[in-house]
Design an enzyme around this catalytic site. Structure first.
Site, PDB file in Angstrom:
ATOM      1  N   GLU A 108      11.698   0.678   5.162  1.00  0.00           N
ATOM      2  CA  GLU A 108      11.533   2.019   4.626  1.00  0.00           C
ATOM      3  C   GLU A 108      10.216   2.564   5.148  1.00  0.00           C
ATOM      4  OE1 GLU A 108      14.804   0.744   2.494  1.00  0.00           O
ATOM      5  OE2 GLU A 108      12.904  -0.291   2.363  1.00  0.00           O
ATOM      6  N   TYR A 120       8.711   2.657  15.335  1.00  0.00           N
ATOM      7  CA  TYR A 120       9.928   1.939  14.954  1.00  0.00           C
ATOM      8  C   TYR A 120      11.089   2.312  15.878  1.00  0.00           C
ATOM      9  CZ  TYR A 120       7.310   0.828  10.694  1.00  0.00           C
ATOM     10  OH  TYR A 120       6.367   0.398   9.808  1.00  0.00           O
TER      11      TYR A 120
END
Length: 153
Positions: A108, A120
């Protein structure tokens, strides 16, 4: 810079960094890091420079051994040392562990953390869903992101 596995002795410094980085989002105190480091299914690494811990990150290894999943629990870099490749050093190690076990990874991230999202995505994570009010203290939203297993890519 030295990449190494974190120990219980690093919990205080991790909590200090967490307070700097996530003050408005309920930063983890020292005791949470102590529990995290002691859990047998967790793997935490840090980056040290000149004897000082400047970054930390960890994953949980979940599910059965023959079909594991990995969840990034936290990753943070001292603001004075950001944009120097510290987070990438740790992510290289974390994704290596997941790839060695051919497992998916989940995490998250705040929807407004553009730098983290870009990093990411560079590792192959994609947005799976939005979690409204995920961070209780700030009520900020988070993206749930997934990185497919090695065999699925």
């Amino acid at each position: 810079m030295i990449l190494r596995r974190l120990t219980r002795a690093d919990a205080t410094r991790c909590a200090e960094l967490e307070e700097k980085l996530f003050a408005g989002d309920g930063p983890w105190p020292r005791d949470v890091f102590l529990v995290e480091f002691s859990a047998p299914h967790n793997f935490y690494v840090g980056v040290e420079e000149n004897g000082e811990l400047i970054g930390y990150g960890g994953i949980a290894i979940l599910g059965p051994k023959d079909d594991p999943e990995f969840e990034v629990h936290t990753i943070g870099v001292d603001p004075d040392h950001q944009r120097r490749g510290v987070a990438r050093m740790m992510m290289d190690q974390l994704v290596h562990v997941a790839d060695e076990h051919d497992g998916q990874m989940f995490l998250e991230v705040r929807t407004d953390n553009d730098a983290a999202i870009a990093m990411y995505e560079a590792y192959g994570f994609t947005i799976l869903a939005t979690r409204k009010n995920y961070y209780p203290a700030s009520r900020a939203d988070a993206y749930t992101m997934i990185r497919k297993s090695r065999s699925e890519r």
